[in-house]
Enzyme design. Structure first.
Site, mmCIF file in Angstrom:
data_model
loop_
_atom_site.group_PDB
_atom_site.id
_atom_site.type_symbol
_atom_site.label_atom_id
_atom_site.label_comp_id
_atom_site.label_asym_id
_atom_site.label_seq_id
_atom_site.Cartn_x
_atom_site.Cartn_y
_atom_site.Cartn_z
ATOM 1 N N HIS A 1 25.639 28.529 16.527
ATOM 2 C CA HIS A 1 26.205 28.510 17.801
ATOM 3 C C HIS A 1 25.723 27.063 18.472
ATOM 4 C CE1 HIS A 1 25.778 28.707 22.290
ATOM 5 N NE2 HIS A 1 26.977 29.529 22.109
ATOM 6 N N CYS B 1 42.048 2.180 39.628
ATOM 7 C CA CYS B 1 40.616 1.534 39.300
ATOM 8 C C CYS B 1 39.535 2.563 39.620
ATOM 9 C CB CYS B 1 40.474 0.261 39.755
ATOM 10 S SG CYS B 1 40.505 0.270 41.538
ATOM 11 N N GLU C 1 43.765 2.781 49.080
ATOM 12 C CA GLU C 1 42.877 3.761 49.180
ATOM 13 C C GLU C 1 42.550 4.495 50.444
ATOM 14 O OE1 GLU C 1 39.137 1.765 48.104
ATOM 15 O OE2 GLU C 1 40.066 -0.071 49.145
ATOM 16 N N ARG D 1 38.108 42.992 17.883
ATOM 17 C CA ARG D 1 37.541 41.726 18.403
ATOM 18 C C ARG D 1 38.504 41.146 19.365
ATOM 19 N NH1 ARG D 1 35.212 39.013 13.103
ATOM 20 N NH2 ARG D 1 35.617 40.584 11.684
ATOM 21 N N ARG E 1 37.757 -7.800 43.608
ATOM 22 C CA ARG E 1 37.633 -7.166 44.711
ATOM 23 C C ARG E 1 36.941 -7.913 45.969
ATOM 24 N NH1 ARG E 1 36.055 -0.935 45.624
ATOM 25 N NH2 ARG E 1 34.035 -1.808 45.088
ATOM 26 N N ARG F 1 33.488 -5.274 41.293
ATOM 27 C CA ARG F 1 33.283 -5.148 42.564
ATOM 28 C C ARG F 1 32.139 -6.403 42.611
ATOM 29 N NH1 ARG F 1 32.786 -0.459 39.553
ATOM 30 N NH2 ARG F 1 33.871 1.328 40.079
ATOM 31 N N GLY G 1 42.789 2.921 44.625
ATOM 32 C CA GLY G 1 41.170 3.442 44.500
ATOM 33 C C GLY G 1 40.927 4.924 44.952
ATOM 34 N N THR G 2 41.096 5.584 43.688
ATOM 35 C CA THR G 2 41.248 6.966 44.008
ATOM 36 C C THR G 2 40.148 7.572 44.023
ATOM 37 O OG1 THR G 2 41.111 6.907 41.707
ATOM 38 C CG2 THR G 2 43.459 7.278 42.462
ATOM 39 N N ASN G 3 38.860 7.073 44.109
ATOM 40 C CA ASN G 3 37.765 7.629 44.486
ATOM 41 C C ASN G 3 37.964 7.707 46.212
ATOM 42 O OD1 ASN G 3 36.888 7.485 42.012
ATOM 43 N ND2 ASN G 3 35.384 5.683 42.560
#
Lengths: 873, 873
Positions: free
Chosen positions: A456, A829, A743, A94, A618, A562, A764-766
């Site tokens: 499964h 954010c 950002e 196994r 914002r 927003r 603003g990490t996007n």
């Protein structure tokens, strides 16, 4: 190199050696040390796997010699010999990596059987049928798993044999039938593989070891690791273990058990067994097994022993265990233990219970909950009122809780494709297999006709937090005809069904679902988490409803509102368009005046929900062209509606068109160019706050300037804010702050300058990810999956913060900010604010808060606490 | 504050006080110190201007008291009193900032004249006509400059007066006419300004000071500073100086002179004068003046004195001086000296000559050349063969060298607008004025009907390096009818003309132009520069022709060859499209095979030109959709051409469409996804190098991977390079390097990782600026001008490196790179590589090389040397 130890007997290791021996191997060793009845064996280390791949699929020198040596020791201990004509040793082979990957890796049982040793088994067991059945099972499994011959080829032969005999079950086949089957199987192998089934037992073992190591990098395993974000493992280990047999008649059996209920968390022994069966029969879900407590009736001694072992193991591991056991002719063996997978609800209950039982401390309890999986608890359930009016069409096992509504998909591939097209689908299968994994991910819910709670489908669905009803044998499924029938009812691809994963009920049509409530145990865990965590958790919300939901989930304010979302509704969009199309400032101001009351009311709504808690608003962010129509028809209509020259409108739309809107005329750039837009918004914020105050609500507005890349941009908008604040005489009446998003990479790089001017910052990490990595989120689909597959990025940087790159920029920004402005509030954010590894990163670099969508607030709270606990360690 | 000194007499300062006294004031003080004949006066400091604006247009306390005091001292010294009825003091009021801004700031002459003092002048000069002419001139100028009344209003009265009298020239007006004119002018002022012309002389002075300070921020001045990149000044100073008169009859005169020829650099006194005129008459270009050497004939003593002063000043300032002088009744006065503006050719000659004369050292000589202006030397001239066949239609003064071909624009505004639409225009004006500055910038060449070598048009054009023919009085211009006539020939907006700024000839139609050759003096300067500079200078070139040009300009290799430019020509684009539209890798490879021979030949061509010098070849960079048509018609055509289903083609184009192509599927991402594309290019590079070697050419290819953001991307492409290198067995035969562009912010941030893998790096500052600042170059036009106007960015970050932001990232990148890889070659290949301030920055942060377009190579060489010299200081 030759001195290196590559193979460990079970009595040489312990549970601390998981990295090297894999989870299964380390636990077998640990249990051996504990004196439990473990069939002896040895483990080939994960290091061998690692070196195997590093050296172009060659084993490190000496490794196979050590296998030979350990095999010899095992033969001596068992007083049996592999392939022996008198009393042959049979083993299982196994896989077992440091992290559990159920169903992902391959297993071979009954290894050592050949034309000669089968006679030895007969001699020893005096059970000819058993011997031949074991042999044919082995050839089938070996052919499939090791030699890569399709399972169906063997099944076909088996079906033929049953037909010839005129029986329904395998168990009805007799010795001669099985002997013939062995010959047919050998022929299948010869024809499909172009070579014979190997009679040499050592060769069988070698081929099996090769296959296990080879399976480490099969696509299924790679997909599983990717989906489960398993990285950094050396490879799999290989466990070679003396076989014991649950299929030696009615005093034999095999089962799988959990020390507590993995679905509810209830502190009650939970499991299933089959009499006269091999372990694979339970897991594969081919026969429907019995609940474990029934074992007490048929084999009370074994049951008692099993319960004792259960207690011992749970105390020893201080966690819920998932056991495999086999009873061979009345003798109990434990084949495996591991920390059991569980639903999140169960995880929560167990963690709280175990803390109360004194088994674990609060920190451990908190760490027991996978924040990603908390989602499960927050998912929908069927509206009980609506459910009452429905009759379920069938009932299966409640394999994974929750509710799901969707159209039927009969293959995993269909599920995946239709989901991509935006459809909600329920994957309906006879049983699922690892190949289905992506389709299972895509499905809203999973329904299987066969298999138990540990099948499964059930295990995987629970892991995913996807609602699942398993083993629903009332239904018949034709994948080919794309039809599912229950009695007289026939449903196809266009039909809706609804699943209740908590009860196992299946309904025709769509039933309304409602939001979940959280259990007291969950509240306890979250309270402990809240006591520990240092990060504040806020929410991204634009409407009072979302804010309300988030607050119930524990949000401590709004981290991102927003405002542009508010621009699209009904009459507002008209005014927005008037503003954009205005000839001059005066025209813009007139249009903005119409928007002001709407915006003011929007903010009042949020302030009311968040009474006394900060609300980060914002200022307008998207490029103006987003507010204008794109389609020909809509343009015409708008021109008519607004009594605006169509050609001019087209020209305006053309003028506003951008090649790279992401890097275009948006964010604070709008405010620098058209200060009146921001002025209106700021006025709406302050007026809303003042009116709220009159109504007894304490509004705490944080005004956030988006897309600042240069201190001076911020200062220009700040000037407008100061002007309006003075005009409305808010000083002393409202406590507000002014800050910026970080950002644009340049903002992070020049943070020292910006930090002197702002009162708060929010990553603003996007956008920061888009610009730092140069990835447009809208376009990166063309290559980003490939990038993650190739390991260029460990994870999609839009899901989890790219700590090495984007994260380094963040770290730099925080460090230089704190240098000049120690007390500034810094948050995040982007979507990342609710992703556990990102939350932990935010904690590590010293942020003050994270903000995320309402449903992720509990995830963030938990992840924030775990970050503190991990840091302590 | 009251103790602060705000006003300096000319004998209190020196040339070191330019910041405080302005250039003009400091030089007047210096010349006073040198004992030259300077009319006494005083200077109000630039600090007053600064504080004036900082305090909301209020003067700092005590400043005007100090003016009164200095005025009193001046009156005592001159033994005259401002506004006196017997012997009045008349003064000029002029602006003067630390940097010269010709024509940008306002000047008032003859101040102190009023109804009373005009009588005093008559008494003292016994020249009634002179007195009244001075008075009417003063009112006119004061009305225009100080009170803001349109010049045309006064001109109209003057024209009327001449008409009434029936004369053509102002000089023909007599006392009574002038008296009447004074009254008409007063009326003009009363009517236009709503108040009387001020009779009080101190009030006149105050209003003039106010006007000078006020003019510091008029739009003209702001535009001039922006165009000339003048930043960081406190403001302007105000110089109040005793008037002397060049218009007191035939023993008086006024002139402007350069100590050397500002156009050619020849070491010969050069200038112009007018007898019986005020200085404004020369500069304004209204009367055409006499060459300075003629003064020797009419006033030999004054000429001799002037030549002596010339020698003294040039030795003292060790630079070519631009003087203003006035001869009042036989007495010579110097009104101003400053470093003279010059053509770049002249600057080069003077620098080399002065170094030879021992006046300056080599470093100073190098610093004397403005790198930005080196462009001028490199500009086109008319093809001498083609010119021979042409008869010029007119000849004017050769005011600014070079050649220009364009259609006629009759206003600056037209010139600007038509240039924006891509037209080449020649600005044709009677004379130019500061309002025309943007149009002059836009024009390819400038032609004026009036004015001399020191007229506004001539001075400004030389400064800009724009070809200019001035004072071409054979032509008549009607701005209203948009018509220019020369004899019988009438030309309009749609007609082409050609200017030769070196000879002054004007031609009808378009004459071919040829590239410039560089003078020996220029070669000398460049040699000195090459000895000093540390930065290597390479060129961005994609064709052998460009490479050839650049090499002649001193390029030391190719710093950037953009291979995609090679993809567009003729048959190639077909193969490229085949490649894009191919179903699978095989299809792509077949198409790429067709491209290979083209690419190979391209590279061979470059290697041949750059024999032994490195050639950095960037692998394919742009997104694939750039190679497909966008217009409906073209799509149809392509589908037909390629026998490709049109609907499928549209689908493919649709699939490749990107929302933000800048951040899309391009650069090394193409290579990660379709390695075969890069493989073809790499094979072409190596094959070209090998074949070149066979032909006796030593190719030094540097293979550059674009858009790397992550070390692993680079390694994947590197793997292909290594594979092809091995396949073609280039090792030992070709010396090549493998490196990357740094253009994604993440690459700069993670440079320490990347640096371990690469052999060279090149900053792609265009993209780096786009991503770091979040500006799409294609879209930023919507706000970037505004951003520069508002001072958010000092300069357009796409023209000069944004040192504070993008530059900081570069600095970080270089520092962390050097930490792990000291010897790595780091360069820059964006547009910035040929921009002087950016080149200096590159030197400062320790780059090894810059690369720029061929014509900017000499600029970069010079700027690189200046960077070293400035660093030494």
């Amino acid at each position: 190199m030759t001195g290196k130890k590559y193979v460990y007997s079970f009595d040489e290791g312990d549970k601390g050696m998981k990295e090297l021996l894999g989870g299964k191997g380390a636990n077998l060793a640990e249990m051996t040390k504990l004196g439990l009845p473990i069939p002896p064996g040895f483990t080939i280390t994960t290091e061998v796997c690692d070196l195997f791949y590093k050296n172009g699929k060659k084993y490190p020198e000496g490794a196979m010699d050590q296998v030979d040596e350990k095999l010899k020791q095992l033969e001596e201990k068992m007083e049996k010999k592999l392939g022996d004509a008198e009393d042959p040793l049979l083993v299982s082979v196994r896989s077992g990596a440091a992290e559990s990957m159920p169903g992902m890796m391959d297993t071979v049982l009954n290894l050592g059987l050949n034309d000669v040793s089968v006679q030895g088994i007969i001699k020893k067991t005096e059970n000819e049928r058993f011997a031949w059945d074991a042999y044919r099972r082995f050839i089938q499994m070996f052919g499939d798993v090791v030699m890569g011959i399709e399972h169906a080829n063997f099944e076909e032969e088996l079906e033929k044999a049953k037909e010839t005999k005129g029986v329904k079950f395998d168990t009805e086949l007799e010795v001669e039938d099985l002997k013939k089957l062995v010959e047919s199987y050998k022929k299948v192998i010869r024809e499909a593989a172009g070579k014979d089934f190997p009679q040499d037992a050592r060769e069988q073992l070698q081929m099996s070891i090769d296959a296990v190591f080879g399976s480490w990098n099969n696509p299924r395993a790679i997909t599983y690791r990717r989906l489960n974000e398993i990285t950094g493992l050396l490879g799999t280990a290989v466990n070679v273990q003396t076989m014991v047999f649950g299929n030696k008649g009615d005093t034999s059996g095999t089962g799988v058990a959990f020390t507590r209920n993995p679905s509810t968390g209830e502190n009650k022994f939970y499991g299933e067994y089959l009499i006269n069966a091999q372990g694979e029969d339970v897991v594969a879900g081919i026969r429907t097994p019995q609940p474990i407590e029934k074992l007490n009736e048929v084999m009370p001694d074994n049951y008692k022993a099993l319960v004792e072992i259960r207690d011992k193991l749970e105390k020893h591991y201080t966690d819920m265990q998932d056991l495999e056991f086999t009873i061979e002719e009345g003798e109990l063996y434990i084949l495996q233990t591991r920390n059991g997978k569980r639903t999140t609800a169960a995880a929560v209950k167990m963690a709280v219970d175990m803390e109360k039982e004194g088994l674990i401390d609060q920190d451990t309890a908190i760490l027991r909950i996978d924040p990603k999986a908390v989602d499960q608890l927050l998912h929908k359930r069927l509206d009980p009122v609506a459910v009452k009016e429905q009759n379920s069409i069938a009932k299966g096992l409640p394999a994974s809780p929750g509710a799901a509504v969707g159209k039927i998909a009969f293959t995993a591939e269909d599920a995946r494709l239709r989901k991509e097209e935006g459809e909600d689908v329920i994957l309906v299968r006879v049983e699922t297999s690892p190949e289905d994994i992506e389709g299972m991910h895509a499905a809203s819910g999973i329904l299987t006709a066969r298999g138990g709670m540990t099948s499964h489908a059930a295990v995987v669905a629970r892991g995913m937090g996807t609602c699942c009803v398993a083993g629903c044998d009332a239904i018949t499924i034709s994948e080919k005809e794309k039809k599912m029938t229950v009695g007289d009812l026939a449903l196809g691809e266009d039909d809706w069904i609804t699943l209740d994963g908590t009860t196992g009920e299946v309904y025709e049509g769509q039933i309304p679902v409602i939001d979940p409530e959280l259990s007291g145990d969950f509240a306890a865990i979250m309270e402990w988490a809240d006591d520990i965590r240092k990060l504040k958790v806020k929410t991204n919300a634009d409407t009072p409803h979302d804010a309300e939901v988030a607050k119930k989930f524990g949000a401590e304010g709004i981290g991102l509102c927003r405002t542009e979302h508010m621009f699209f509704e009904g009459e507002r969009i008209k005014a927005v368009r008037e503003m954009i199309l205005a000839k001059d400032e005066e025209g813009r101001k007139a249009a903005l005046d119409k928007l002001l009351p709407y915006q003011k009311d929007d903010f009042k709504g949020l302030f009311k929900v968040m009474d006394k808690l900060p609300v980060i608003v914002r200022l307008l962010d998207p490029p103006l062209h987003e507010f204008l129509p794109k389609e020909d028809k809509d343009i015409k209509e708008l021109a008519d509606d607004m009594n605006f020259d169509e050609a001019k409108l087209r020209q305006k739309i053309e003028d506003l068109h951008e090649f790279n809107p992401m890097l275009g005329f948006r964010g604070c750039r709008l405010g620098v160019r058209y200060p009146e837009i921001n002025e209106m918004q700021i006025r709406a914020i302050f007026k809303a706050a003042l009116e709220s105050k009159d109504e007894g609500i304490e509004a705490v507005p944080y005004i956030e300037v988006p897309l600042v890349g240069n201190k001076k941009e911020f200062l220009m908008i700040k000037e407008i804010i100061d002007k309006v604040a003075e005009e409305l005489a808010v000083e002393g009446k409202i406590s507000y702050k002014v800050g910026t998003m970080i950002e644009v990479p340049r903002a992070a790089v020049t943070a020292e300058e910006i930090a002197k001017e702002v009162e708060f910052m929010s990553f603003g990490t996007n956008d920061l990810t888009q610009m730092s990595c140069g990835f447009s989120r809208d376009d990166a689909g063309k290559f980003l999956n490939l990038y993650v597959e190739k390991g260029i990025y460990e994870r999609d940087p839009f899901q989890a913060i790219d700590q090495e790159g984007v994260g380094k920029l963040m770290q730099m920004c925080v460090d230089s900010t704190r240098k000049v402005n120690k007390d500034i509030e810094i948050g995040i954010c982007g979507e990342h604010g609710g992703e556990p590894s990102s939350v932990e990163f935010c904690h590590r670099i010293g942020l003050n808060e994270v903000s995320c969508s309402p449903f992720r607030v509990p995830i963030a709270r938990l992840a924030a606490a775990q970050a503190v606990i991990r840091e302590k360690k």
